[in-house]
Design an enzyme around this catalytic site. Structure first.
Site, mmCIF file in Angstrom:
data_model
loop_
_atom_site.group_PDB
_atom_site.id
_atom_site.type_symbol
_atom_site.label_atom_id
_atom_site.label_comp_id
_atom_site.label_asym_id
_atom_site.label_seq_id
_atom_site.Cartn_x
_atom_site.Cartn_y
_atom_site.Cartn_z
ATOM 1 N N ALA A 14 0.247 -0.415 -3.199
ATOM 2 C CA ALA A 14 0.874 -1.301 -2.213
ATOM 3 C C ALA A 14 2.184 -0.707 -1.691
ATOM 4 O O ALA A 14 3.096 -1.430 -1.301
ATOM 5 C CB ALA A 14 1.136 -2.670 -2.843
ATOM 6 N N ARG A 20 0.326 0.986 11.424
ATOM 7 C CA ARG A 20 -0.494 0.436 12.505
ATOM 8 C C ARG A 20 -0.312 -1.071 12.716
ATOM 9 O O ARG A 20 -0.759 -1.636 13.696
ATOM 10 C CB ARG A 20 -1.980 0.760 12.257
ATOM 11 C CG ARG A 20 -2.312 2.213 12.547
ATOM 12 C CD ARG A 20 -3.665 2.605 11.981
ATOM 13 N NE ARG A 20 -3.602 2.920 10.541
ATOM 14 C CZ ARG A 20 -4.650 3.279 9.802
ATOM 15 N NH1 ARG A 20 -5.838 3.358 10.340
ATOM 16 N NH2 ARG A 20 -4.495 3.553 8.520
ATOM 17 N N GLU A 162 -11.739 13.374 3.886
ATOM 18 C CA GLU A 162 -11.071 12.469 4.823
ATOM 19 C C GLU A 162 -11.479 12.826 6.250
ATOM 20 O O GLU A 162 -11.751 13.984 6.565
ATOM 21 C CB GLU A 162 -9.551 12.583 4.662
ATOM 22 C CG GLU A 162 -9.036 11.973 3.374
ATOM 23 C CD GLU A 162 -9.429 10.520 3.212
ATOM 24 O OE1 GLU A 162 -8.978 9.682 4.011
ATOM 25 O OE2 GLU A 162 -10.224 10.213 2.299
#
Ligand code: UD1
Ligand code: CA
Length: 464
Positions: A14, A20, A162
C-alpha cells in the site's frame, strides 16, 4: 477459515502514490462503500486467519497508518515503511523485518485489488502444497497494462513479463498476473534479495521471483482481481462491492426496491422486513432495526433506527436515534443528538438538534428544536422555534409532559413550559410557564372597520 496447521502471514502493498488517480490523497485511502480501498484486501487476509498482516506504507504513510489502524483496531496488523517506492519487489522486502522469525506461507496482496474473496485466497493455499509459490492469474478481456504469464511448453509457469518489457509475441498473451501470491517465506526472501532492476521501469519487480522457483497459477475471475488505478475503475469496483453487499442484505430478508441505486456502507446492520426505497444511503455507524421503512432519497449517517419506525422520503439524519414506531419526514432534518422517542412524530421541514422528543409527542410542521428536552404526549405547533443561542452560549428549553405549544411560538431559552401547560399561538415565551397555565404574549387584536375602502392603494379601489 482453518488452514490445517499451515501458518500464514500476509503482506499488503500500500505504499504507492497511485499517480493515475490524479489525487492529493493516497490511492489506497480512496473510499469504497464507506471504507478505504485497502480495507478490503486486509479484511480478506484476516478472514483467512493470516497473522500478522504487514501493511507496507510509503506515500502519505502517516495518514494511511492512522486510517487503517482505526479500521482494524485489535487485529494482528503491523506496518512496515517503504520510504522510497522502488517497486513491488522492494516493497515486500521492506516487510521482512516485521516478519522476522516467521516460518510458513506469506500471502502477498496489493491494496488496490479490493474485490478478492477469501474463498479465492483459500484456493491459492490449497494449490501451493510443496511448491515455492502459487499465484492468481486470470484471462483478461483486455490484458493491457498487466503482467503476462509466460508458460513453458509443458504448461508450467515460467515467468511473468511486465507489459512494458514484453515482446510483441508476449503481449498477445491474455493470461495475466493478478498481483496475488502465496509463497514460502524462506524462498520469498531469498529470491527477493537476488532481484535486479534492469527493466523498463528501473524497479525491483516482485513478479521476477516467479522465474526463480516452482510456481503454479490458479485461475480467478476477471472481475474479482480487477485492479483500481484510476477513478473509473474505482467507481466500477465500488459498484461491485455494493452489489455484493446488497445481494447479502436481500438474502438476509431486507427488501431493496432497486438494489442498483441503494447505497449501504460496509458493516451496517439492517433488520429483516425492512424496506429500502430507491436512493437510500446508509452511512457510517448506522444501525437499522426490523420492519423499518426508509423512504426514497433518505440519507442516514451514524444513526440508530429502532424496529417499526418510518422515515419518509428525502429526510437527512445524522447522529440521530429514532425509537420504535416513530415517524419522521418527509423532508426532515435530524442533526447530532436528536432523539425521537417511541411513536413520536417529526414532520416536514422540521429540524432537530440535541433534542429529545418524548414518547408520542409531535412536531409536524416547519419547526426548529435545538437543545430541547420535550416530554411525552406534547404537541409542538407549526413554526415553533427554540431560540437556543444568545450570541454566546446555548441554552436549554424544557417542555414537560402533555404541554401544548401553539403555532408560531418562540421559546427564549433557558425556559421551561411545565406539565400540561398551554402556550397560545404567536407567543414569545421568555418566562417559565407554570403547570396547567395558559401563556400568551401577543397584543390584543384590533379590527379597523372600513380601512380598505379608505386607505387601500388606488389599484384596489379602481377595480370596483
Ligand atoms: C502489478 C504487477 C503486474 C500485475 C498488476 C495487477 C509488478 C511489477 N507488476 O502492476 O504484473 O499484472 O499489478 O494489478 O508487480 N506498490 C508499493 N510500492 C512500490 C510499488 C507499488 O507498495 O514501490 C504497491 C502499490 O501501492 C499497489 C501495488 O503495489 O497497491 C501494485 O503496484 P502498481 O504500481 O499498481 O503495479 P501495476 O503496474 O499495476
Ligand atoms: Ca495496479
Amino acid at each position: 477459515m482453518s488452514n490445517a496447521g499451515q501458518k500464514i502471514a500476509a503482506v499488503v502493498l500500500a505504499a504507492g502514490k497511485g499517480t493515475r488517480m490524479k489525487s492529493e490523497r493516497a490511492k489506497v485511502l480512496h473510499q469504497m462503500a464507506g471504507r478505504p480501498m485497502a480495507f478490503f484486501p486486509i479484511r480478506a487476509a484476516l478472514a483467512l486467519d493470516a497473522s500478522p498482516v504487514v501493511v507496507v506504507v510509503g506515500y502519505q504513510a502517516e495518514s494511511v497508518k492512522e486510517e487503517l489502524g482505526r479500521q482494524f483496531a485489535g487485529a494482528p496488523i503491523r506496518f512496515a515503511l517503504q520510504a522510497e517506492q522502488l517497486g513491488t519487489g522492494h516493497a515486500v522486502l521492506c516487510a521482512q523485518e516485521a516478519l522476522r522469525g516467521f516460518e510458513g506461507s506469506v500471502l502477498i496482496l496489493a491494496a488496490d485489488v479490493p474485490l478478492l474473496r477469501t474463498q479465492t485466497l483459500q484456493r491459492l493455499v490449497d494449490a501451493r502444497r510443496g511448491l515455492d509459490l502459487a499465484l492468481l492469474a486470470c484471462r483478461a478481456s483486455d490484458p493491457k497494462g498487466y503482467g503476462r504469464i509466460v508458460r513453458r511448453p509443458d504448461g508450467t509457469v515460467a515467468k511473468i513479463v511486465e507489459e512494458r518489457d514484453a515482446s510483441p509475441e508476449e503481449r498477445k498473451i491474455a493470461e495475466v498476473n493478478a498481483s496475488v501470491y502465496l509463497a514460502d517465506a524462506k524462498f520469498l526472501f531469498s529470491a527477493l534479495r537476488g532481484l535486479g532492476r534492469s527493466n523498463a521501469q528501473g524497479e525491483y519487480y516482485l513478479t521476477d521471483i516467479v522465474a526463480r522457483g516452482r510456481a503454479v497459477a490458479v485461475e480467478a475471475e476477471e472481475t474479482e482481481v480487477a485492479g483500481v488505478n484510476d477513478r473509473a475503475q474505482l467507481a466500477r469496483s465500488a459498484a461491485q462491492i455494493r452489489e455484493r453487499r446488497n445481494a447479502q442484505l436481500m438474502k438476509d430478508g431486507v427488501t431493496l426496491v432497486d438494489p442498483a441505486v441503494t447505497y449501504v456502507d460496509e458493516g451496517i446492520e439492517v433488520g429483516t422486513d425492512t424496506v429500502l426505497e430507491p436512493l437510500v444511503s446508509l452511512r457510517g455507524k448506522t444501525r437499522i432495526g426490523r420492519g423499518v421503512q426508509l423512504g426514497q432519497g433518505c440519507v442516514i449517517v451514524d444513526s440508530e433506527i429502532a424496529d417499526g419506525a418510518k422515515i419518509l422520503p428525502y429526510s437527512h439524519l445524522e447522529g440521530a436515534r429514532i425509537g420504535p414506531s416513530a415517524v419522521v419526514g418527509p423532508f426532515a432534518r435530524l442533526r447530532p443528538g436528536a432523539h425521537v422517542a417511541e411513536q413520536a412524530h417529526v414532520g416536514n421541514f422540521v429540524e432537530l438538534k440535541k433534542t429529545v422528543l418524548g414518547k408520542g409527542s409531535k412536531a409536524n410542521h416547519l419547526t426548529y428544536l435545538g437543545d430541547a428536552v420535550i416530554g411525552e404526549g406534547c404537541n409542538i405547533g407549526a413554526g415553533t422555534i427554540t431560540c437556543n443561542y444568545d450570541g454566546q452560549n446555548k441554552h436549554v428549553t424544557t417542555i414537560e409532559d402533555g404541554a401544548f405549544i401553539g403555532s408560531d411560538t418562540q421559546l427564549i431559552a433557558p425556559v421551561t413550559v411545565h406539565k400540561g401547560a398551554y402556550v397560545g399561538s404567536g407567543t414569545t415565551v421568555r418566562k417559565d410557564v407554570p403547570p396547567g397555565a395558559l401563556s400568551v404574549s401577543a397584543g390584543k387584536q384590533r379590527n379597523i372597520e372600513g380601512w380598505v375602502e379608505k386607505k387601500a392603494p388606488r389599484k384596489t379601489a379602481k377595480k370596483d
